[in-house]
Design an enzyme around this catalytic site. Structure first.
Site, PDB file in Angstrom:
ATOM      1  N   LYS A   1      27.191 -32.931  20.007  1.00  0.00           N
ATOM      2  CA  LYS A   1      27.544 -33.161  18.606  1.00  0.00           C
ATOM      3  C   LYS A   1      26.590 -32.537  17.588  1.00  0.00           C
ATOM      4  O   LYS A   1      26.619 -32.875  16.406  1.00  0.00           O
ATOM      5  CB  LYS A   1      27.713 -34.666  18.291  1.00  0.00           C
ATOM      6  CG  LYS A   1      28.536 -35.451  19.282  1.00  0.00           C
ATOM      7  CD  LYS A   1      29.753 -34.709  19.783  1.00  0.00           C
ATOM      8  CE  LYS A   1      30.823 -34.471  18.729  1.00  0.00           C
ATOM      9  NZ  LYS A   1      31.882 -33.569  19.305  1.00  0.00           N
TER      10      LYS A   1
ATOM     11  N   HIS B   1      24.800 -28.581  27.658  1.00  0.00           N
ATOM     12  CA  HIS B   1      24.142 -29.733  27.027  1.00  0.00           C
ATOM     13  C   HIS B   1      22.973 -30.228  27.886  1.00  0.00           C
ATOM     14  O   HIS B   1      22.445 -31.315  27.638  1.00  0.00           O
ATOM     15  CB  HIS B   1      25.138 -30.891  26.864  1.00  0.00           C
ATOM     16  CG  HIS B   1      26.169 -30.683  25.798  1.00  0.00           C
ATOM     17  ND1 HIS B   1      25.881 -30.143  24.565  1.00  0.00           N
ATOM     18  CD2 HIS B   1      27.496 -30.982  25.765  1.00  0.00           C
ATOM     19  CE1 HIS B   1      26.992 -30.109  23.830  1.00  0.00           C
ATOM     20  NE2 HIS B   1      27.973 -30.594  24.534  1.00  0.00           N
TER      21      HIS B   1
ATOM     22  N   SER C   1      28.583 -39.088  15.015  1.00  0.00           N
ATOM     23  CA  SER C   1      29.523 -38.090  15.509  1.00  0.00           C
ATOM     24  C   SER C   1      29.870 -38.358  16.986  1.00  0.00           C
ATOM     25  O   SER C   1      31.026 -38.254  17.401  1.00  0.00           O
ATOM     26  CB  SER C   1      28.922 -36.693  15.339  1.00  0.00           C
ATOM     27  OG  SER C   1      29.832 -35.707  15.737  1.00  0.00           O
TER      28      SER C   1
HETATM   29  P1  A3P Z   1      31.185 -34.592  12.804  1.00  0.00           P
HETATM   30  O1  A3P Z   1      31.737 -35.468  13.881  1.00  0.00           O
HETATM   31  O2  A3P Z   1      30.023 -35.233  12.100  1.00  0.00           O
HETATM   32  O3  A3P Z   1      32.219 -34.124  11.841  1.00  0.00           O
HETATM   33  P2  A3P Z   1      29.681 -30.163  18.754  1.00  0.00           P
HETATM   34  O4  A3P Z   1      30.431 -28.903  18.584  1.00  0.00           O
HETATM   35  O5  A3P Z   1      28.269 -29.989  19.180  1.00  0.00           O
HETATM   36  O6  A3P Z   1      30.442 -31.155  19.571  1.00  0.00           O
HETATM   37  O7  A3P Z   1      29.518 -30.814  17.285  1.00  0.00           O
HETATM   38  C1  A3P Z   1      30.623 -31.334  16.595  1.00  0.00           C
HETATM   39  C2  A3P Z   1      30.196 -31.689  15.194  1.00  0.00           C
HETATM   40  O8  A3P Z   1      29.977 -30.467  14.464  1.00  0.00           O
HETATM   41  C3  A3P Z   1      31.268 -32.458  14.447  1.00  0.00           C
HETATM   42  O9  A3P Z   1      30.570 -33.292  13.514  1.00  0.00           O
HETATM   43  C4  A3P Z   1      32.008 -31.314  13.773  1.00  0.00           C
HETATM   44  O10 A3P Z   1      32.806 -31.703  12.689  1.00  0.00           O
HETATM   45  C5  A3P Z   1      30.830 -30.457  13.337  1.00  0.00           C
HETATM   46  N1  A3P Z   1      31.232 -29.083  13.008  1.00  0.00           N
HETATM   47  C6  A3P Z   1      31.958 -28.228  13.747  1.00  0.00           C
HETATM   48  N2  A3P Z   1      32.184 -27.084  13.092  1.00  0.00           N
HETATM   49  C7  A3P Z   1      31.559 -27.200  11.898  1.00  0.00           C
HETATM   50  C8  A3P Z   1      31.440 -26.350  10.754  1.00  0.00           C
HETATM   51  N3  A3P Z   1      32.004 -25.164  10.731  1.00  0.00           N
HETATM   52  N4  A3P Z   1      30.730 -26.813   9.705  1.00  0.00           N
HETATM   53  C9  A3P Z   1      30.161 -28.031   9.724  1.00  0.00           C
HETATM   54  N5  A3P Z   1      30.253 -28.886  10.763  1.00  0.00           N
HETATM   55  C10 A3P Z   1      30.948 -28.476  11.848  1.00  0.00           C
END
Ligand code: A3P
Length: 292
Positions: free
Chosen positions: A48, A108, A138
């Site tokens: 996340k 991860h 998240s």
């Molecule tokens: P949130 O749940 O806080 O919205 P990962 O890819 O490591 O699983 O992380 C997912 C998190 O990154 C989610 O956070 C997602 O919305 C956020 N995320 C993905 N793309 C993004 C972007 N372009 N800008 C900002 N946040 C982004």
């Protein structure tokens, strides 16, 4: 038509001192024996932290010209090294077959569990870290909607488990500090922060390009910056995970909020005080921002 059998929710267990599920340990021998190639680029994160965001940026930077065959979901283009879930080929197998160069690889794993060939081949590694409070929020919503994660339970219990490090891929505190300490002696690690990327995506894109030795034109960079804006990625079925049946977007979308500071909508005053009190980061120099 027959309904697809979805994988069951897994159990958490201790694996070499790290909480894990069988979806990430089931292929362990092959993961540990994985043969990295010298030009591989690893995107390493605690879950996340913005893995998908950085993965998509790298994919665009390297493969933007070869559009047709790259029109596939991001989780196919940037394979997940340690993944072993029903219905999908194991990450290692997908990576072994990849002939494109450089391979972009997602993991991860905490630093001590990374297959040794990444160090032997001196691969480039982009680590992305996100502050603990927003990571916890998240992760909570992710575990609610993702069937291959353990049941999150209620928020209060989940937050306690987060503080105890009993999350899939272990303790957030150990993960971000483990990679931070490694970076002090290993020059091939670029350590990025989600908060910096939200604050100024263009600046962090520049850092990435200079680290990777890429020099896209100003127009090209501007294009990438536009494509990876949160609202655009949320709409983009190649980037938003909407094609993955193990996730239930009716419970919570993968692209949820994309903000710094959403923790304030989840933590009670008491939870926040307890979290700050417990914050296991006294012996490290890595610092996080919980607002921008
Ligand atoms: P949130 O749940 O806080 O919205 P990962 O890819 O490591 O699983 O992380 C997912 C998190 O990154 C989610 O956070 C997602 O919305 C956020 N995320 C993905 N793309 C993004 C972007 N372009 N800008 C900002 N946040 C982004």
């Amino acid at each position: 038509c027959k309904r697809m059998e979805l994988p069951p929710r897994p159990k958490l267990f201790d694996f070499h001192g790290v909480s894990m599920t069988n979806y990430f340990t089931g292929n362990w021998d092959n993961v540990q024996n994985f043969q990295a190639r010298p030009d591989d680029i690893l995107i390493a994160t605690y879950p996340k932290a913005g893995t998908t965001w950085v993965s998509y940026i790298l994919d665009l930077l390297y493969y933007v010209q070869t559009a047709p065959e790259r029109q596939r979901p991001i989780f196919e283009k940037v394979p997940f090294l340690e993944l072993l879930i029903p219905l999908y080929p194991p990450g290692v197998e997908v990576l072994d077959k990849l002939t494109t160069s450089p391979r972009l690889i997602k993991s991860h794993l905490p630093v001590q569990l990374l297959p040794k060939s990444f160090w032997e081949q001196n691969c480039r590694i982009v680590y992305v870290a996100r502050n603990a409070k927003d990571s916890a929020v998240s992760y909570f919503h992710f575990d609610r909607m993702n069937r291959t994660q353990p049941e999150p339970g209620d928020w209060n219990n989940f937050l306690q488990r987060f503080m105890d490090g009993k999350m899939v891929f272990g303790s957030w505190y150990d993960h971000v500090t483990g990679w931070w300490e490694k970076k002090q002696t290993h020059s091939k690690i670029l350590y990025l922060f989600y908060e910096d990327m939200v604050e100024d995506t263009g600046r962090e894109l520049d850092r990435l390009c200079s680290y990777l030795g890429l020099s896209p034109s100003a127009e090209e960079k501007e294009r990438v910056r536009g494509v990876v804006q949160f609202d655009n990625m949320k709409k983009n079925s190649m980037a938003n995970y909407s094609t993955l049946p193990i996730m239930d977007f009716k419970i919570s979308p993968f692209m949820r909020k994309g903000k710094v500071g959403d923790w304030k909508n989840h933590f009670t005053v008491a939870q926040n005080e307890q979290f700050d009190e417990d914050y296991k980061m006294k012996n490290t120099t890595v610092q996080f921002r919980t607002v921008v």
